[in-house]
Design an enzyme around this catalytic site. Structure first.
Site, PDB file in Angstrom:
ATOM      1  N   HIS A  89      -3.693  -8.545  -3.091  1.00  0.00           N
ATOM      2  CA  HIS A  89      -3.769  -7.489  -2.084  1.00  0.00           C
ATOM      3  C   HIS A  89      -4.170  -8.000  -0.711  1.00  0.00           C
ATOM      4  CE1 HIS A  89      -4.107  -3.489  -0.454  1.00  0.00           C
ATOM      5  NE2 HIS A  89      -5.287  -3.812   0.029  1.00  0.00           N
ATOM      6  N   ASP A 145       0.832  -1.206   0.000  1.00  0.00           N
ATOM      7  CA  ASP A 145       0.000   0.000   0.000  1.00  0.00           C
ATOM      8  C   ASP A 145       0.868   1.258   0.000  1.00  0.00           C
ATOM      9  OD1 ASP A 145      -1.385  -2.261   1.007  1.00  0.00           O
ATOM     10  OD2 ASP A 145      -2.860  -1.002   2.000  1.00  0.00           O
ATOM     11  N   HIS A 201      -1.115   4.406  -0.577  1.00  0.00           N
ATOM     12  CA  HIS A 201      -2.192   5.237  -0.019  1.00  0.00           C
ATOM     13  C   HIS A 201      -1.958   6.741  -0.149  1.00  0.00           C
ATOM     14  CE1 HIS A 201      -5.318   2.686   1.453  1.00  0.00           C
ATOM     15  NE2 HIS A 201      -4.494   1.919   2.138  1.00  0.00           N
ATOM     16  N   ASP A 245      -4.057  -0.498  -3.405  1.00  0.00           N
ATOM     17  CA  ASP A 245      -4.209   0.627  -2.479  1.00  0.00           C
ATOM     18  C   ASP A 245      -3.205   1.734  -2.768  1.00  0.00           C
ATOM     19  OD1 ASP A 245      -6.263  -0.824  -1.398  1.00  0.00           O
ATOM     20  OD2 ASP A 245      -5.585  -0.683   0.663  1.00  0.00           O
ATOM     21  N   ASN A 254      -8.362  -3.176  -2.253  1.00  0.00           N
ATOM     22  CA  ASN A 254      -9.737  -2.893  -1.836  1.00  0.00           C
ATOM     23  C   ASN A 254     -10.064  -1.404  -1.884  1.00  0.00           C
ATOM     24  OD1 ASN A 254      -8.003  -2.661   0.605  1.00  0.00           O
ATOM     25  ND2 ASN A 254      -9.922  -2.183   1.634  1.00  0.00           N
ATOM     26  N   HIS A 255      -9.040  -0.550  -2.004  1.00  0.00           N
ATOM     27  CA  HIS A 255      -9.303   0.887  -2.134  1.00  0.00           C
ATOM     28  C   HIS A 255      -9.343   1.351  -3.581  1.00  0.00           C
ATOM     29  CE1 HIS A 255      -9.593   2.707   1.899  1.00  0.00           C
ATOM     30  NE2 HIS A 255      -8.985   1.591   2.266  1.00  0.00           N
ATOM     31  N   HIS A 311      -2.317  -4.742   2.442  1.00  0.00           N
ATOM     32  CA  HIS A 311      -3.633  -4.587   3.061  1.00  0.00           C
ATOM     33  C   HIS A 311      -3.598  -4.231   4.541  1.00  0.00           C
ATOM     34  CE1 HIS A 311      -7.938  -4.950   3.080  1.00  0.00           C
ATOM     35  NE2 HIS A 311      -8.021  -6.153   3.616  1.00  0.00           N
TER      36      HIS A 311
END
Length: 478
Positions: A331, A221, A223, A250, A282-283, A408
């Site tokens: 992920h 990730d 982010h 992500d 998932n993002h 994740h």
């Protein structure tokens, strides 16, 4: 229980509060858990652990702890507040709304409670409206978008993008982003369209090797932490003909430079389609983007259409990458059914299901987490499930794998090797959301397919807070 047990438990709670104040969330959870083991009738122990779970994104555990606190003391208003926050985080808006109403009624002078209640009511109305107008197969976001007709003013002071991506454009784009500038929306649309077409044609599980004289870097990730992504490149080398990168989902949300990361990774993907690999996280989904900042950031920096084309490109991303037939990179994690195999992933038609939903193979690939106990258990997040070391062992043996590599979850040292070496978590957003004192990590993989873990620290960034573009005030509390 003796009063001495309560005194000892309270002392442990104080230590937990101290760890929490130092942003050491796992340590705080440990102290609160020890306090509960000593004395399990005090609601504040559960409520405080719920707040630490929220910081660790273990929203399912937070809801359970807040509920236990309310069983012990139905008048414990703080537990309603924390349960509402946790439910909001996993998009259970109606459940959150009930708890926010309780808080607002009990504390009529609490302005923050009124604001959060109003925001939650808006989220519920939006959810119901979008459900009402939902169509089964919506038209492409690129339909009627004439990118060629978008004019770039003479005043634009950046490198121009023609029909193909160039290293010169990427270098200029990086400098623009570092200095708080944007690229022209025409170029952003070009990049997203080109990469959407590239990744759409890739299989659901991309299968790659590492040739002699080259290396592959696996990142977790990021982010929206653009300056930390640049630190990875500074330390480890920028993508090149001899150096491929795999980003394990992500890329966006939470951090406030999500469009910058997405556009940079996409630009590299366009320049070197076989040198940059992108798994969906998932993002990279509509529900999360509407809550955790990416939709708002697209609107603020570009326009609403930009979010829609990004959304379409996210739904086209592969879900997994197989490295040298030894490492499955995805992920979230493994599955609810032991019979699920690599062939099932290969056969999954992700284009028939743009969003992961609440069950099924795609949801599990994006959402599940490992646990230390054998077997499977309920998700600490409240979405998906958890899988134990025996599940991982069976999957790896059945599919001839050495390990799975997933992301994740924050890991305080940037990565963690679990399940007897068969489950590896890598997380590449150090000092996550500016509040968690974690390191970041990435994994270098050479032709021999040995894993070389590298750890790095966060770097300074401009004074823009995480979640700056989230379109409600609730998420700023997370």
């Amino acid at each position: 229980m003796a009063s001495s047990d309560l005194e000892a438990a309270t002392a442990l709670k104080v230590q937990g509060n101290k760890a929490f104040g130092q942003h050491e969330w796992p340590t705080a959870v440990d102290f609160y858990t020890q306090a509960i083991a000593k004395y399990d009738r005090e609601p504040s122990f559960f409520s405080n652990r719920a707040q630490a779970h929220i910081k660790l994104e273990a929203y399912g555990f937070a809801i359970a702890d807040a509920t236990k606190a309310l069983e012990l003391d139905p008048a414990y208003t703080k537990a309603y507040w924390r349960r509402a926050l946790a439910n909001t985080a996993i998009l259970n808006y109606k459940d959150a709304l009930r708890d926010f109403k309780v808080v607002a009624k009990r504390e009529p002078n609490n302005r923050d409670a009124k604001v959060k209640l109003a925001d939650c009511e808006k989220l519920v109305r939006r959810m119901e409206f979008e459900k009402a107008i939902e169509v089964g197969d919506p038209p492409s976001a690129f339909e009627d978008l004439d990118i060629d007709a978008i004019a770039v003013d003479d005043s634009y002071d950046g490198v121009r993008l023609e029909k193909e991506m160039t290293q010169e454009f990427i270098d200029d784009m990086i400098e623009r982003f570092k200095n708080g500038k944007k690229i022209h929306r025409k170029y952003a649309f070009q990049i997203v369209k080109a990469v959407k077409d590239i990744v759409y044609a890739e299989p659901t599980m991309v299968e790659i090797g590492v040739d002699q004289g080259t290396k592959l870097t696996v990142c977790g990730d990021t982010h929206g932490q653009f300056f930390d992504l640049l630190e990875i490149f500074r330390l480890n080398g920028y993508p090149s003909e001899k150096h491929a990168y795999l980003f394990n989902g992500d890329f966006v949300d939470r951090g406030s430079w999500s469009t910058e990361i997405a556009l940079l990774l996409y630009a590299y993907k366009w320049l070197r389609p076989n040198g940059i690999f992108l798994n969906r996280g998932n993002h990279e989904t509509d529900d999360m983007n509407k809550v955790y900042g990416f939709e708002g950031e697209c609107k603020a920096k570009y326009n609403e259409r930009m979010f829609k084309v990004f959304s379409e490109s996210f739904s086209a991303l592969p879900l997994a990458t197989l490295i040298g037939n030894k490492y499955l990179v995805l992920h979230g994690g493994l599955f609810s059914d032991d019979n699920t195999s690599l062939d099932d992933i290969r056969k999954l038609d992700r284009h028939n299901q743009r969003q992961p939903g609440q069950q099924g193979l795609m949801m599990e690939m994006l959402w599940t987490d490992p646990q230390t106990e054998p077997g499977r258990g309920p998700s600490k997040r409240g979405v998906g499930l958890q899988f134990g070391p025996d599940v991982t062992k069976r999957f790896c043996e059945k599919n001839g794998l050495e390990a799975i590599i997933r992301s994740h979850e924050v890991r305080m040292e940037g990565y963690e090797v679990e399940h007897d070496g068969r489950c590896i978590t890598v997380f590449s957003a150090p000092k996550y959301c500016d509040t968690t004192e974690n390191k970041g990590a990435f994994i270098n993989v050479g032709p021999e397919l040995k894993l070389d873990f590298q750890v790095f620290e966060a770097v300074p960034h401009p004074d823009i807070k995480p979640m700056a573009y989230a379109q409600n005030s609730i998420m700023s509390m997370m």
